[in-house]
Design a protein around this motif. Structure first.
Motif: not given
Length: 232
Positions: A34, A37-38, A40-41, A44, A58, A62, A84-85, A88, A91
């Motif tokens: 995770k 993922i953080t 990666h998010a 931009s 990346y 991805d 981060p949201e 996220i 996923p």
């Protein structure tokens, strides 16, 4: 241990992240988590090709998100100027029944060759073990597939001799498989190699500590990390 990174949406943050990933395949762990993922998010979009290590990482993350998702917990990562949201962290897993043609389009050299064992697979394995025990039969030794990251000392390391040193390690229950060289930047490449082991006969940690990171193998090997470990 949690790590702190600069915001990768800025040039200075990307440069720092590129340096950080020079000797790492993932943000904090031996497999995608995770934390990846953080970060990666926080980007931009796809990074510029000048950031070789960030691009490698990346594209790999991805592809994992598109194909199978990421379930590793990681060790925690804090990104300066980025929150981060909540969504996220967990996923959605891609549909494993997607057409074969679509899977071929998403093919990527950096995709992990082994996936996480699902809850259904774990439950089935436990049920098989219980059935064997109940019938009084001796359980056969299991096998595992392991993907290793073998890093050289520098760009002058002879990668052919490095692979020869790895494959020269022989023991009962160990079988070396396919391998490839993966660029990590600045002219340096690392060796990724698969192996199959009989669990009761081979300990991966012992294999690394007593064979791959000691003389004479360590003349060509700086470090050896487990990228993926999957029961078969």
């Amino acid at each position: 241990m949690a790590v702190a990174l600069y915001n990768p949406s800025t040039d200075s943050g990307l440069k720092k992240l590129d340096e950080y990933l020079l000797t790492r395949s993932y943000i904090t762990a031996y497999q995608a988590s995770k934390d990846d993922i953080t970060v990666h998010a926080a980007l931009s979009g796809a990074p510029s090709s000048e950031y070789v290590n960030v691009c490698r990482w990346y594209n790999h993350i991805d592809a994992l998100l598109r194909l199978s998702g990421v379930s590793g917990e990681g060790h925690g990562v804090a990104i300066e100027g980025f929150a981060p949201e909540e969504a996220i962290a967990t996923p959605p897993v891609a549909d494993t029944k997607a057409p074969a043609a679509e899977a071929e389009d998403d093919d990527d050299d950096d995709v992990d060759l082994f996936g996480e064992e699902t809850e259904e697979e774990k439950k089935a394995a436990e049920e098989r073990a219980a059935a064997v025990k109940a019938s009084g039969k001796k359980k056969e030794s299991g096998k595992s597939s392991v993907l290793l990251d073998i890093k050289p000392w520098d760009d002058e390391t002879d990668m052919k001799k490095q692979e020869e040193a790895v494959r020269s390690v022989e023991m009962e229950g160990l079988h070396w498989g396919a391998s490839k060289l993966v660029p990590v930047g600045y002219g340096i490449k690392k060796l990724q190699i698969m192996m199959t082991i009989v669990d009761d006969l081979v300990s991966v940690d012992t294999l690394i500590e007593e064979n791959l990171t000691v003389e004479p193998a360590n003349e060509h090997i700086q470090s050896c990390d487990i990228v993926a470990f999957n029961k078969i």
